[in-house]
Design a protein around this motif. Structure first.
Motif, mmCIF file in Angstrom:
data_model
loop_
_atom_site.group_PDB
_atom_site.id
_atom_site.type_symbol
_atom_site.label_atom_id
_atom_site.label_comp_id
_atom_site.label_asym_id
_atom_site.label_seq_id
_atom_site.Cartn_x
_atom_site.Cartn_y
_atom_site.Cartn_z
ATOM 1 N N VAL A 1 0.882 -1.165 0.000
ATOM 2 C CA VAL A 1 0.000 0.000 0.000
ATOM 3 C C VAL A 1 0.916 1.210 0.000
ATOM 4 O O VAL A 1 1.949 1.211 0.669
ATOM 5 C CB VAL A 1 -0.951 0.023 1.207
ATOM 6 C CG1 VAL A 1 -1.986 -1.076 1.072
ATOM 7 C CG2 VAL A 1 -0.209 -0.083 2.530
ATOM 8 N N ARG A 2 0.534 2.229 -0.761
ATOM 9 C CA ARG A 2 1.422 3.380 -0.928
ATOM 10 C C ARG A 2 0.662 4.685 -0.715
ATOM 11 O O ARG A 2 -0.564 4.721 -0.758
ATOM 12 C CB ARG A 2 2.064 3.340 -2.317
ATOM 13 C CG ARG A 2 3.089 2.197 -2.473
ATOM 14 C CD ARG A 2 4.113 2.500 -3.553
ATOM 15 N NE ARG A 2 5.311 1.687 -3.393
ATOM 16 C CZ ARG A 2 5.599 0.597 -4.101
ATOM 17 N NH1 ARG A 2 4.761 0.188 -5.042
ATOM 18 N NH2 ARG A 2 6.720 -0.075 -3.885
ATOM 19 N N PRO A 3 1.408 5.778 -0.475
ATOM 20 C CA PRO A 3 0.760 7.059 -0.187
ATOM 21 C C PRO A 3 -0.272 7.453 -1.242
ATOM 22 O O PRO A 3 0.000 7.387 -2.444
ATOM 23 C CB PRO A 3 1.928 8.042 -0.143
ATOM 24 C CG PRO A 3 3.085 7.213 0.320
ATOM 25 C CD PRO A 3 2.885 5.877 -0.349
ATOM 26 N N GLY A 4 -1.428 7.851 -0.755
ATOM 27 C CA GLY A 4 -2.512 8.260 -1.638
ATOM 28 C C GLY A 4 -3.500 7.160 -1.958
ATOM 29 O O GLY A 4 -4.601 7.451 -2.467
ATOM 30 N N ASP A 5 -3.157 5.905 -1.699
ATOM 31 C CA ASP A 5 -4.111 4.822 -1.927
ATOM 32 C C ASP A 5 -5.363 5.064 -1.085
ATOM 33 O O ASP A 5 -5.279 5.454 0.086
ATOM 34 C CB ASP A 5 -3.512 3.467 -1.546
ATOM 35 C CG ASP A 5 -2.463 2.980 -2.530
ATOM 36 O OD1 ASP A 5 -2.309 3.587 -3.602
ATOM 37 O OD2 ASP A 5 -1.796 1.972 -2.216
ATOM 38 N N VAL A 6 -6.513 4.810 -1.687
ATOM 39 C CA VAL A 6 -7.807 5.002 -1.019
ATOM 40 C C VAL A 6 -8.457 3.639 -0.799
ATOM 41 O O VAL A 6 -8.506 2.813 -1.720
ATOM 42 C CB VAL A 6 -8.714 5.913 -1.864
ATOM 43 C CG1 VAL A 6 -10.164 5.823 -1.411
ATOM 44 C CG2 VAL A 6 -8.229 7.359 -1.785
ATOM 45 N N LEU A 7 -8.965 3.421 0.427
ATOM 46 C CA LEU A 7 -9.627 2.168 0.777
ATOM 47 C C LEU A 7 -11.022 2.485 1.295
ATOM 48 O O LEU A 7 -11.176 3.043 2.389
ATOM 49 C CB LEU A 7 -8.849 1.394 1.845
ATOM 50 C CG LEU A 7 -7.546 0.707 1.426
ATOM 51 C CD1 LEU A 7 -6.422 1.716 1.229
ATOM 52 C CD2 LEU A 7 -7.128 -0.305 2.485
ATOM 53 N N GLY A 8 -12.041 2.157 0.495
ATOM 54 C CA GLY A 8 -13.420 2.419 0.882
ATOM 55 C C GLY A 8 -13.950 1.368 1.835
ATOM 56 O O GLY A 8 -13.632 0.174 1.719
ATOM 57 N N SER A 9 -14.786 1.803 2.758
ATOM 58 C CA SER A 9 -15.339 0.907 3.770
ATOM 59 C C SER A 9 -16.323 -0.099 3.198
ATOM 60 O O SER A 9 -16.603 -1.126 3.806
ATOM 61 C CB SER A 9 -16.072 1.725 4.839
ATOM 62 O OG SER A 9 -17.179 2.408 4.276
ATOM 63 N N GLY A 10 -16.846 0.189 2.027
ATOM 64 C CA GLY A 10 -18.029 -0.514 1.570
ATOM 65 C C GLY A 10 -19.260 0.216 2.071
ATOM 66 O O GLY A 10 -19.205 1.041 2.986
ATOM 67 N N THR A 11 -20.396 -0.086 1.465
ATOM 68 C CA THR A 11 -21.629 0.639 1.733
ATOM 69 C C THR A 11 -22.206 0.265 3.092
ATOM 70 O O THR A 11 -22.282 -0.917 3.439
ATOM 71 C CB THR A 11 -22.656 0.320 0.642
ATOM 72 O OG1 THR A 11 -22.023 0.491 -0.627
ATOM 73 C CG2 THR A 11 -23.859 1.230 0.730
ATOM 74 N N CYS A 12 -22.625 1.271 3.846
ATOM 75 C CA CYS A 12 -23.253 1.013 5.134
ATOM 76 C C CYS A 12 -24.628 0.400 4.934
ATOM 77 O O CYS A 12 -25.163 0.338 3.822
ATOM 78 C CB CYS A 12 -23.337 2.300 5.950
ATOM 79 S SG CYS A 12 -24.469 3.536 5.285
#
Length: 308
Positions: A236-247
């Motif tokens: 994983v590198r700077p700026g990578d985005v990890l979404g939680s998934g939909t609530c």
């Protein structure tokens, strides 16, 4: 700290938000470097700037960590009840399109060929430093901050594509909203519960009407556990985005369709405005507009399977 990326008087800036104003950081400062920088610009009212996505991520991983969402959407998309047993084994994710990121107030075009558009209310963690094979404990130091994440979804395209056993493909990759700011991780520590989850209130509205409410702490994995899994055997590198998934509880329309057995509320159409609010982070509000017609692509040819 709340970090904004914005246009003001024709120039792009990165700045620090303080209440209703923003102060520019030195030219060349990236959102990920903002923690070590000091504002140099005058205070500018947020009402006078155009907010851009807080960052342009090199990669976007979108997880699916809410059990209630899986139950509802699975029933809506393929008519199957319950949650796949495999879902409980690990925090599954897919890579979505980093070239289709929109700002917190940008118009969102209808995906070409779709008539069943949906939103998805999520929160995203942003990586601040690289790492691999991280433990969840190590992963906490690699998260620089959080932002609101709307995974716009063309449900008709998604349902058709995933019958092939791959995807989502064009059902997902025409728009993702990030914003309004990158809120640094320290700002949200006061919301952390005893189990390590961030207890943030989540609200989804369509045309001013609340259609969904949930708590981020209903996730089945923490962000640190998600980062750990994402880094397994890779970087994983700077700026990578990890979404939680939909609530759950109305975090998207498809979940409600699955629960109710009908498309109520109706799929999004041009003119509809979706507003997603996350406690401690802020709101994004986007209006759907007419999109382009699909460029024709022929269906598969049945080839003779010749051999050399």
């Amino acid at each position: 700290m709340r970090i904004a990326t914005y246009l003001y008087e024709g120039r792009r800036h990165c700045g620090v938000v303080d209440g209703t104003v923003v102060r520019a950081l030195p030219d060349g400062t990236s959102p990920l470097d903002a923690l070590g920088a000091r504002p140099v610009g005058d205070a500018v009212p947020l009402s006078d700037v155009h907010l851009l996505p807080p960052l342009q991520p090199p990669t976007v991983r979108d997880f699916v960590t809410f059990e209630e969402h899986v139950e509802g959407v699975r029933r809506s998309v393929d008519g199957t009840a319950g949650v796949p047993e495999r879902w409980y084994a690990a925090p599954t994710f897919y890579f979505t399109n980093p070239y289709a990121v929109y700002g917190p107030h940008d118009d969102i075009p209808m995906p070409p060929g779709s008539s069943v558009l949906d939103f998805e209310l999520e929160v995203a963690a942003v990586i601040g430093k690289e790492g691999r094979d991280l433990t969840p404990e190590q992963a906490r130091d690699h998260i620089v901050g959080y932002t609101v994440f709307n995974d716009w979804s063309a449900r008709d395209l998604q349902s058709a594509e995933m019958k092939v056993g791959l995807g989502p493909c064009k059902g997902k990759d025409t728009a993702t909203t990030l914003g309004p700011y990158l809120v640094t991780a320290d700002e949200l520590e006061r919301y952390r519960d005893a189990d390590g989850f961030l207890r943030l209130a989540l609200t989804a509205e369509v045309n001013g009407e609340v259609v969904g409410e949930d708590l981020l702490s209903n996730m089945s994995w923490t962000f640190e556990e998600m980062v750990s899994y994402a880094s397994r055997g890779t970087w994983v590198r700077p700026g990578d985005v990890l979404g939680s998934g939909t609530c759950g509880n109305g975090g998207c329309l498809a979940e409600l369709w699955g629960v109710r057995g009908r498309q109520e509320p109706a799929p999004l159409k041009p003119g509809d405005t979706v507003t997603l609010t996350v406690e401690g982070i802020g709101s994004v509000s986007n209006t759907v507009v007419t999109g382009p017609d699909p460029v024709p692509v022929p269906s598969a040819r049945r080839r003779p399977r010749e051999r050399p």
